[in-house]
Design an enzyme around this catalytic site. Structure first.
Site, mmCIF file in Angstrom:
data_model
loop_
_atom_site.group_PDB
_atom_site.id
_atom_site.type_symbol
_atom_site.label_atom_id
_atom_site.label_comp_id
_atom_site.label_asym_id
_atom_site.label_seq_id
_atom_site.Cartn_x
_atom_site.Cartn_y
_atom_site.Cartn_z
ATOM 1 N N ASP A 1 -39.590 -19.678 8.058
ATOM 2 C CA ASP A 1 -39.210 -19.108 6.754
ATOM 3 C C ASP A 1 -40.475 -18.693 5.981
ATOM 4 O O ASP A 1 -41.365 -18.095 6.564
ATOM 5 C CB ASP A 1 -38.337 -20.100 5.981
ATOM 6 C CG ASP A 1 -37.554 -19.433 4.871
ATOM 7 O OD1 ASP A 1 -38.066 -19.387 3.740
ATOM 8 O OD2 ASP A 1 -36.469 -18.915 5.156
ATOM 9 N N TYR B 1 -39.479 -15.556 -4.109
ATOM 10 C CA TYR B 1 -39.071 -14.241 -3.624
ATOM 11 C C TYR B 1 -39.681 -13.149 -4.484
ATOM 12 O O TYR B 1 -40.107 -12.114 -3.994
ATOM 13 C CB TYR B 1 -37.537 -14.154 -3.583
ATOM 14 C CG TYR B 1 -36.966 -14.946 -2.443
ATOM 15 C CD1 TYR B 1 -36.819 -16.332 -2.546
ATOM 16 C CD2 TYR B 1 -36.629 -14.331 -1.241
ATOM 17 C CE1 TYR B 1 -36.342 -17.076 -1.475
ATOM 18 C CE2 TYR B 1 -36.137 -15.071 -0.180
ATOM 19 C CZ TYR B 1 -36.007 -16.440 -0.299
ATOM 20 O OH TYR B 1 -35.544 -17.175 0.757
ATOM 21 N N HIS C 1 -32.066 -21.566 12.159
ATOM 22 C CA HIS C 1 -33.171 -21.369 11.228
ATOM 23 C C HIS C 1 -33.928 -22.660 10.936
ATOM 24 O O HIS C 1 -35.137 -22.661 10.772
ATOM 25 C CB HIS C 1 -32.596 -20.764 9.954
ATOM 26 C CG HIS C 1 -33.591 -20.418 8.915
ATOM 27 N ND1 HIS C 1 -34.380 -19.292 8.989
ATOM 28 C CD2 HIS C 1 -33.946 -21.042 7.761
ATOM 29 C CE1 HIS C 1 -35.154 -19.239 7.922
ATOM 30 N NE2 HIS C 1 -34.916 -20.285 7.160
#
Lengths: 385, 414
Positions: free
Chosen positions: B193, B328, B386
């Site tokens: 990630d 983000y 993930h």
């Protein structure tokens, strides 16, 4: 097809629940009291201010009473092809004076994150000018119910509102429509689907892709260029909310159905960014928030899933078919997307295109009620035979 | 959260996770007052395509309110992880506290390994890796000094007070942690990630220190045509030249960008606006994260327990969600040649290993990766998603032993 009078009357239990939640609100922690600037104005400081007003001064009962006093409301049940019947909540206000002029039925359609109360400021002028004003809550908003299955498009909304005007309220001689946001698509659909009844359309938004067949050397006025830039800004940088609402409406709804502060911030973002320096009071912001919080914001979000952005632009009825009914476009500089006249006339029978360079934004009926109402009245009277 | 004044530069202070009683009590009261929307009626019970299922969120929230014992989980975390906080001074940014766990191996040939995860994860994802990596069962298995660092704002990692703090700044901060604080002049990294961006940046900024990398996620897109016309050409002709697996990967990537990228867009443009709700509503944050666990984990091969899920959520609930979301936006706003996703436009020559877990939302054609990275080793798995360290720790450990224990890395670290 009975029409029942309706008054907004949120239960005491709901109000108590809300006040308990408000008392427990957890504002973002700011380490070292750091205040981060936010381009949309939704800062911790601002939200803290509004929250404090909400907890200590705001009275929903007062606002509810004002809404009920100024907006006579009703509910009725309307059938829709391929769906179970919907309970539709609407405002219906007739001119009080007995004038020799014939009255004109007028349908006003809100969008997201608005509500039926957006008609409040223009209503008196419209009534005074001889309009029977009808302002519904869209299915899934306010006090209207929500379709039982997927696939409810703008054309279905159009069907519901046509039936409201023509069948329920008995306006057999036709009506006129005004719309912004979702309302502008629905209004265009009504013009396309019911041209004998929907006699004129007024829009304060106009969404469309650039027409492929524009004259090769189109000269835009400076104002039109302002509008084109604004639309680019909106499409390129401001559509995350639409993306999340159209793809994961339920995930978002779980948070904003439970957090009054969350819904407040989500609402304030649009109220600040989409308007032209309108001086929103804490009371206004809270009331607009509660009109989504009380019924629950999920169905309002879900509308984005039912007709996502690319569908609105390409495959939806308004995008595919030409509206022959005389249509007026009102262009306010801070509207998110309102296209130049040379574009609009490709999609609608453009009767007039009025630029309002001195100001105004997305919620025209709230920000510029006098200008909008007078323009509407003049346009509709001109078209109405 | 800690006060920086009490810390001295590069001096780690032992830390134990402790969430205030006040927050625990407020959380319980909020859960008691939780208010839920109706399920979307047109979707099946098992259809999560448009969001987390209310029934499942409700079920977990009720357990959170009535059964979940946070103090017990906290105690497990504190007994499993040897945690510290250290003050670092990041060039062009300033002082920042970094939370980390440090597990030195008793093996004299151990290699220091930095593990960095991402969102919506936290340092506790490394739980099942510590023991096998630091103290392998066989002497022929490589051993590691294991370090896991929290991105500032994640878990107990103090949130940055200045904007933006993205993978580049994290890369600098973690280099200072490894080299200047812990004295590990040469080390290897494992990243998933955001961690994959952070550790890739570390490798490119500090090749003398980061001697080899391992990833379980790569974000690179196809190289632009002028950079690598062959790879680009293969993409254009993918219908004919891609294997069925690669075609499937493309389809999944396109589906991801079409219908699953809303969270990236909202978090990179309005993290605080969203954060008001996610930091105020525990069920809201639970719903937001549950969607990711559901979509990104290979649930046919691993089912997280309720305790696990709620503990993961607590890691972000602790600081009110927003600091994690801000990453983000920071990623989108970082400046510099290798800032953000531009990182993949510069070739990374650090020897790299890559584990492919099928449940990972974005799995790429390998030539996209080799176009921008010195990919020396890769392995495909038939299970895992993930959150590889959580879902398939044995497989991940095996991969790390194989890649980092091999000759290429041994020479690189020597």
């Amino acid at each position: 097809m009975s029409v029942k009078p309706f008054k907004v009357d949120i239960s005491d239990a709901e109000l108590i629940h809300l006040s308990k939640k408000l008392a427990l609100t957890r504002l973002p922690i700011s380490l070292n009291n750091a205040q981060w600037p936010e381009t949309n104005g939704v800062t911790v400081r601002k939200m803290a201010e509004i929250l404090s007003h909400w907890q200590n001064a705001y009275s929903w009962r007062d606002e509810e009473a004002k809404i009920n006093a100024s907006l006579p409301q009703y509910t009725t049940r309307i059938s829709v092809k391929d769906f179970a019947p919907l309970d539709i909540h609407f405002v219906h206000s007739n001119p009080s004076s007995s004038d020799s002029k014939p009255t004109i039925p007028l349908l006003f359609i809100h969008g997201w994150p608005g509500s039926f109360i957006e008609v409040m400021k223009i209503l008196p002028t419209l009534n005074d000018n001889g309009f029977n004003v009808v302002a519904p809550s869209l299915p899934g908003y306010g006090f209207s119910s929500y379709p039982d299955k997927a696939g409810f498009k703008h054309d279905h909304h159009a069907e519901v509102f046509h039936k409201l005007m023509h069948d329920v309220l008995g306006y057999k001689n036709g009506y006129v429509v005004q719309g912004g946001d979702w309302g502008h698509y629905i209004a265009r659909c009504m013009g396309i689907l019911y041209p004998e009844h929907c006699r004129a359309v007024h829009l304060n938004m106009f969404v469309m892709p650039e027409p492929p067949d524009l004259a090769s050397k189109v000269e835009y006025t400076p104002f039109e260029r302002v509008l084109l830039e604004r639309a680019d800004w909106f499409r390129n940088t401001q559509c995350a909310y639409g993306m999340i609402q159209s793809t994961k409406p339920l995930t978002l709804a779980i948070a904003l159905h439970d957090s009054p502060l969350g819904m407040l911030a989500w609402m304030a973002d649009k109220l600040f960014c989409w308007t032209d320096e309108y001086p929103w009071t804490p009371t206004e912001i809270i009331t607009w928030t509660l009109l989504h919080y009380f019924p629950g914001p999920a169905t309002g979000f879900d509308m984005y899933r039912q007709q996502p952005g690319n569908e609105c632009l390409e495959d939806g009825l308004a995008a595919r078919e030409y509206c022959k009914v005389p249509t007026a476009v009102s262009a306010f500089p801070k509207e998110l997307e309102v296209r130049p006249a040379s574009w609009c006339k490709k999609r609608v029978n453009l009767a007039q295109w009025v630029g309002h360079e001195d100001g105004g934004g997305h919620f025209a009926a709230w920000e510029r009620p006098k200008v909008l109402a007078e323009e509407m009245a003049q346009f509709y009277r001109g078209v109405w035979q | 959260m800690a006060v920086m004044d009490e810390f001295q530069l590069h001096q780690p202070v032992p830390y134990n996770l402790h969430v205030d009683d006040d927050l625990l009590s407020t959380t319980k009261q909020k859960l008691r007052l939780a208010r839920y929307p109706k399920e979307l009626e047109d979707l099946d019970e098992e259809d999560w395509s448009h969001g987390s299922k209310v029934t499942e969120v409700k079920r977990l929230a009720e357990y959170w309110e009535n059964g979940f014992d946070w103090r017990a989980q906290e105690a497990i975390i504190n007994s499993t992880f040897k945690q510290y906080k250290v003050l670092v001074d990041i060039p062009s940014y300033g002082p920042q506290l970094i939370h980390f766990a440090h597990h030195p191996s008793s093996s004299p040939t151990a290699t220091p390994l930095l593990f960095v995860g991402g969102w919506p994860g936290s340092f506790i994802e490394a739980q099942k890796l510590i023991q096998p990596l630091t103290d392998p069962p066989s002497t022929s298995d490589p051993a590691f000094h294991f370090i896991v660092a929290s991105l500032p704002g994640f878990g107990p990692g103090d949130a940055p007070t200045k904007s933006p703090f993205g993978p580049l700044l994290a890369a600098h901060a973690f280099k200072i942690l490894m080299v200047d604080t812990l004295g590990y002049k040469k080390f290897v990294t494992q990243g998933g990630d955001f961690g994959s961006l952070v550790t890739r940046n570390m490798a490119m900024l500090y090749p003398q220190h980061v001697r080899a990398c391992h990833f379980n996620l790569m974000f690179c897109g196809p190289p632009p045509v002028y950079k690598n016309p062959l790879v680009f050409g293969r993409l254009v002709l993918s219908r004919f030249l891609y294997s069925s697996k690669e075609q499937q990967a493309l389809v999944e990537a396109q589906a991801f960008y079409k219908s699953k990228i809303g969270y990236v867009q909202i978090q990179s443009t309005r993290p605080q606006t969203l954060g008001f709700g996610l930091g105020d509503s525990p069920v809201g944050l639970l719903g937001w994260f549950l969607e990711k666990y559901h979509d990104w984990m290979d649930l046919t091969h691993y089912k997280p327990s309720d305790d696990e899920i709620l503990t993961f959520v607590m890691m972000h609930w602790m600081q009110g969600a927003t600091p994690g979301l801000r990453y983000y936006k920071a990623l989108a706003e970082e400046k510099g040649k290798i800032a953000g996703l531009k990182s993949f436009q510069t070739y990374c020559s650090t020897p790299t290993g890559y584990s492919q877990f099928p449940g990972e939302g974005i799995s790429l054609p390998l030539d996209w990766i080799t176009a921008c990275t010195n990919l020396c080793w890769t392995k495909e798995h038939d299970r895992g998603g993930h959150f590889a360290a959580v879902e398939q720790p044995e497989l991940l450990v095996q991969d790390l032993r194989e890649w980092f224990g091999g000759e290429t890395v041994r020479q690189a670290v020597a």
